[in-house]
Motif scaffolding. Sequence first.
Motif, PDB file in Angstrom:
ATOM      1  N   GLU A 131       4.653   4.258   8.540  1.00 20.93           N
ATOM      2  CA  GLU A 131       3.269   3.842   8.287  1.00 20.93           C
ATOM      3  C   GLU A 131       2.356   5.054   8.171  1.00 20.93           C
ATOM      4  O   GLU A 131       1.467   5.110   7.296  1.00 20.93           O
ATOM      5  CB  GLU A 131       2.824   2.907   9.412  1.00 20.93           C
ATOM      6  CG  GLU A 131       1.421   2.357   9.250  1.00 20.93           C
ATOM      7  CD  GLU A 131       0.425   3.125  10.103  1.00 20.93           C
ATOM      8  OE1 GLU A 131      -0.719   3.300   9.646  1.00 20.93           O
ATOM      9  OE2 GLU A 131       0.801   3.558  11.209  1.00 20.93           O
ATOM     10  N   LEU A 132       2.564   6.082   9.003  1.00 24.88           N
ATOM     11  CA  LEU A 132       1.761   7.297   8.898  1.00 24.88           C
ATOM     12  C   LEU A 132       2.011   8.001   7.570  1.00 24.88           C
ATOM     13  O   LEU A 132       1.080   8.534   6.948  1.00 24.88           O
ATOM     14  CB  LEU A 132       2.091   8.235  10.064  1.00 24.88           C
ATOM     15  CG  LEU A 132       1.515   7.846  11.444  1.00 24.88           C
ATOM     16  CD1 LEU A 132       1.978   8.847  12.495  1.00 24.88           C
ATOM     17  CD2 LEU A 132       0.001   7.779  11.399  1.00 24.88           C
ATOM     18  N   VAL A 133       3.286   7.996   7.122  1.00 27.90           N
ATOM     19  CA  VAL A 133       3.603   8.640   5.845  1.00 27.90           C
ATOM     20  C   VAL A 133       2.916   7.908   4.689  1.00 27.90           C
ATOM     21  O   VAL A 133       2.380   8.523   3.756  1.00 27.90           O
ATOM     22  CB  VAL A 133       5.120   8.683   5.639  1.00 27.90           C
ATOM     23  CG1 VAL A 133       5.468   9.158   4.219  1.00 27.90           C
ATOM     24  CG2 VAL A 133       5.770   9.599   6.663  1.00 27.90           C
ATOM     25  N   VAL A 134       2.880   6.551   4.742  1.00 29.03           N
ATOM     26  CA  VAL A 134       2.224   5.769   3.692  1.00 29.03           C
ATOM     27  C   VAL A 134       0.734   6.097   3.633  1.00 29.03           C
ATOM     28  O   VAL A 134       0.147   6.277   2.550  1.00 29.03           O
ATOM     29  CB  VAL A 134       2.458   4.263   3.931  1.00 29.03           C
ATOM     30  CG1 VAL A 134       1.573   3.424   3.004  1.00 29.03           C
ATOM     31  CG2 VAL A 134       3.926   3.909   3.704  1.00 29.03           C
ATOM     32  N   HIS A 135       0.086   6.160   4.821  1.00 27.43           N
ATOM     33  CA  HIS A 135      -1.345   6.494   4.853  1.00 27.43           C
ATOM     34  C   HIS A 135      -1.593   7.893   4.304  1.00 27.43           C
ATOM     35  O   HIS A 135      -2.584   8.124   3.579  1.00 27.43           O
ATOM     36  CB  HIS A 135      -1.867   6.373   6.286  1.00 27.43           C
ATOM     37  CG  HIS A 135      -2.194   4.973   6.680  1.00 27.43           C
ATOM     38  ND1 HIS A 135      -3.485   4.518   6.811  1.00 27.43           N
ATOM     39  CD2 HIS A 135      -1.396   3.908   6.955  1.00 27.43           C
ATOM     40  CE1 HIS A 135      -3.471   3.250   7.158  1.00 27.43           C
ATOM     41  NE2 HIS A 135      -2.198   2.858   7.259  1.00 27.43           N
ATOM     42  N   ARG A 191       6.532 -10.895   6.880  1.00 33.20           N
ATOM     43  CA  ARG A 191       6.516 -10.792   8.345  1.00 33.20           C
ATOM     44  C   ARG A 191       7.322 -11.922   8.989  1.00 33.20           C
ATOM     45  O   ARG A 191       8.070 -11.707   9.955  1.00 33.20           O
ATOM     46  CB  ARG A 191       5.071 -10.820   8.844  1.00 33.20           C
ATOM     47  CG  ARG A 191       4.943 -10.748  10.359  1.00 33.20           C
ATOM     48  CD  ARG A 191       3.485 -10.656  10.787  1.00 33.20           C
ATOM     49  NE  ARG A 191       3.378 -10.725  12.231  1.00 33.20           N
ATOM     50  CZ  ARG A 191       3.306 -11.858  12.935  1.00 33.20           C
ATOM     51  NH1 ARG A 191       3.329 -13.016  12.279  1.00 33.20           N
ATOM     52  NH2 ARG A 191       3.228 -11.847  14.242  1.00 33.20           N
ATOM     53  N   HIS A 192       7.183 -13.126   8.455  1.00 32.93           N
ATOM     54  CA  HIS A 192       7.966 -14.242   8.986  1.00 32.93           C
ATOM     55  C   HIS A 192       9.463 -13.982   8.835  1.00 32.93           C
ATOM     56  O   HIS A 192      10.251 -14.299   9.733  1.00 32.93           O
ATOM     57  CB  HIS A 192       7.576 -15.532   8.258  1.00 32.93           C
ATOM     58  CG  HIS A 192       6.219 -16.049   8.657  1.00 32.93           C
ATOM     59  ND1 HIS A 192       5.731 -17.267   8.220  1.00 32.93           N
ATOM     60  CD2 HIS A 192       5.254 -15.519   9.447  1.00 32.93           C
ATOM     61  CE1 HIS A 192       4.528 -17.455   8.728  1.00 32.93           C
ATOM     62  NE2 HIS A 192       4.220 -16.397   9.467  1.00 32.93           N
ATOM     63  N   THR A 194      -0.294  -1.523  -0.949  1.00 32.06           N
ATOM     64  CA  THR A 194       0.793  -0.813  -0.266  1.00 32.06           C
ATOM     65  C   THR A 194       0.524  -0.697   1.227  1.00 32.06           C
ATOM     66  O   THR A 194       1.443  -0.845   2.059  1.00 32.06           O
ATOM     67  CB  THR A 194       0.975   0.580  -0.874  1.00 32.06           C
ATOM     68  OG1 THR A 194       1.182   0.456  -2.286  1.00 32.06           O
ATOM     69  CG2 THR A 194       2.148   1.303  -0.260  1.00 32.06           C
ATOM     70  N   LEU A 195      -0.721  -0.425   1.602  1.00 26.49           N
ATOM     71  CA  LEU A 195      -1.063  -0.310   3.023  1.00 26.49           C
ATOM     72  C   LEU A 195      -0.858  -1.648   3.750  1.00 26.49           C
ATOM     73  O   LEU A 195      -0.430  -1.674   4.899  1.00 26.49           O
ATOM     74  CB  LEU A 195      -2.503   0.166   3.173  1.00 26.49           C
ATOM     75  CG  LEU A 195      -2.795   1.592   2.673  1.00 26.49           C
ATOM     76  CD1 LEU A 195      -4.282   1.895   2.800  1.00 26.49           C
ATOM     77  CD2 LEU A 195      -1.978   2.604   3.462  1.00 26.49           C
ATOM     78  N   CYS A 196      -1.169  -2.756   3.088  1.00 23.52           N
ATOM     79  CA  CYS A 196      -0.955  -4.065   3.712  1.00 23.52           C
ATOM     80  C   CYS A 196       0.530  -4.334   3.930  1.00 23.52           C
ATOM     81  O   CYS A 196       0.933  -4.892   4.958  1.00 23.52           O
ATOM     82  CB  CYS A 196      -1.570  -5.154   2.850  1.00 23.52           C
ATOM     83  SG  CYS A 196      -3.372  -5.136   2.823  1.00 23.52           S
ATOM     84  N   ILE A 197       1.364  -3.954   2.929  1.00 24.63           N
ATOM     85  CA  ILE A 197       2.817  -4.121   3.098  1.00 24.63           C
ATOM     86  C   ILE A 197       3.310  -3.287   4.272  1.00 24.63           C
ATOM     87  O   ILE A 197       4.128  -3.725   5.078  1.00 24.63           O
ATOM     88  CB  ILE A 197       3.549  -3.721   1.806  1.00 24.63           C
ATOM     89  CG1 ILE A 197       3.193  -4.691   0.669  1.00 24.63           C
ATOM     90  CG2 ILE A 197       5.053  -3.692   2.023  1.00 24.63           C
ATOM     91  CD1 ILE A 197       3.681  -6.100   0.892  1.00 24.63           C
ATOM     92  N   ALA A 198       2.794  -2.038   4.396  1.00 24.67           N
ATOM     93  CA  ALA A 198       3.222  -1.158   5.484  1.00 24.67           C
ATOM     94  C   ALA A 198       2.789  -1.679   6.843  1.00 24.67           C
ATOM     95  O   ALA A 198       3.390  -1.345   7.867  1.00 24.67           O
ATOM     96  CB  ALA A 198       2.674   0.250   5.262  1.00 24.67           C
TER      97      ALA A 198
END
Length: 616
Positions: free
Chosen positions: A31-35, A191-192, A130-134
Amino acid sequence: MTDVAAMQIDGSSPNALPDGSRFALSGLAAELVVHLTGWMAVALLFRTEVPAAVLQPWSMIFAGLWLVRLALLSAFKRAEACAPVDADRWWAVWVVGFLISSCLWGAGAWLFYPFLDSGRVGVLLIIGYTLCIAAAPVLLNHPRAFVLCPVLYFGPVIVRIATSGLHHAYAQAGTLLLVFAMTFLLVRAFRHSLLRTLDLQRQTGELLRQLRVEKASAEAARGAAEAANRAKTEFFVAASHDLRQPLHAMGLLAGALRQKNLDGESARLAGSINESVDALEGLFSQLLDLTRLDSGVIEAQPQHFGLSEVYRKLRLRFEPLAFEKGLALRFRGSAHHAWADVLLVERIVHNLVSNAVRYTTDGTVLIGCRRRGDRLLLQVWDTGPGIDEREQGRVFDESYQVPNERRAEPPQRQGLGLGLSIVRRLAGLMDATITLRSRKGRGSVFTLELPVGHVHPELLLAAPGIPAIELTLQGRQILVVEDDPVASGALRSLLTSWGADVVALDGSASCAAWVAANPRVAPPDLLLVSHSMHGEGDGMNAVAALREHFGQITPAIVVGDSALPIREIQAQHSRVHLMLKPVVPVKLRALIGFKLGEGAHAGGHCRLEPSASGGG
């Protein structure tokens, strides 16, 4: 979806899934890499469109927040490696940092929108998508934060477009709102799926743990069962020895009693005693067979052998019984050779012939062999009562007897229903097929299929002729070695009643003393030795010692118990026959006559009878 997963989704039980927490922890670095990647894309693509006064402060704040979150992740991993940590507190801090980062991205979208063309706005929306997916794996156990994250990102952009006053602003805002909704539903479904996967993983882990526990329990139970089986086998061996000896003496005494001039009632009682001892002998043999099969000590040892030898032993065992009942006992196909375990084949056919003789009241029992291709069909035919077709499928079951069958024997001669069960299991050890054909009131035929064997020259040289059975013991000297006084006296009385001259000794020491006192005595016609002579060696040693003095061709019979190691003795000694206690007089008489006839065939060769036969 499971109940546990449902609780995670509706937020009623956060952090309820340890596996989910571990999965989220593994996604923090990603997640940090995506941001960081999103920030670099904004810095490169928007540097010419967005004024530095707007882009640089936002970038500096973002970089500072990102470094703080990286330091937080490093501190958490170091703390976790040293000692247990308060996971709830760490996660709360991380979620707060994630929401602040989402607010920062939403603020950036609000600030950058006036300076971007439609293409750059598309890039901004892709970054948000992309951030929402991460966020899905990171906020797996925090559904409220998961819902708030896309709202914080897309909300400012949607409001900014709707309030821009541009042409079609509301249409664009609605379209973006629809994109936001679809993105939210997609991420929610993702997520489910993750929750469901983790729930299944947890259940699999529980099943594996349960399986390990049950496997350990099964191993313990198997060990206990094996110990119980060994104890059962030891008990049967001990009980067989202890109980056979008095039954052996009883049978000999009853046989001697029948030779006396008795009135009708006394003769009938003596005959009943003999029948009871004969029945007990059969039961002992069946129980011993069953015990050995259960303990797994019996293994098939195939070899080439001629059926003539098997037939010879069967004739020796069953001709007296068949004659006593008025039955014709016939043999066909003795020239065939088979490839199988000869001892197991003998035991199988022995059980089949025993049943045929027992339940046939009139007619014939035929043992025959025919060749069909590369197989031999070894068959036992009888003209007995037959078996109803409905019962034929169960006759090989353990302890099963055909109901309402017309019994050919009195109750004391009936068995436990183990004989055919033993037949099936012994055939299974050789991978041989055993089948039954029968018609009610017309008789039965049992067929054992065996591979065809080869004729070896040594088998032809070793195959003895069938000596004539002597019908009288008059003038014959029999040397009896028996350490039990009761059995010795009963055996002496029985042999004497048959006309034999008996010399009775009570052990190896007595044998040596008698030989020393009579150095020039003529060799006896037969050695009849008990195998279990306490404290003075076994019967085979006594036979060997007496043969050293009288000659190796002296006929010998060993009367043994269930503990006798049959195969080893069989390999080491020749011209010795075994009978198991208790000895039935009619079988003893037949075997003695056979051995006396064999004495004239000094070049012949015979082997020790199998212990499972129940009598030689």
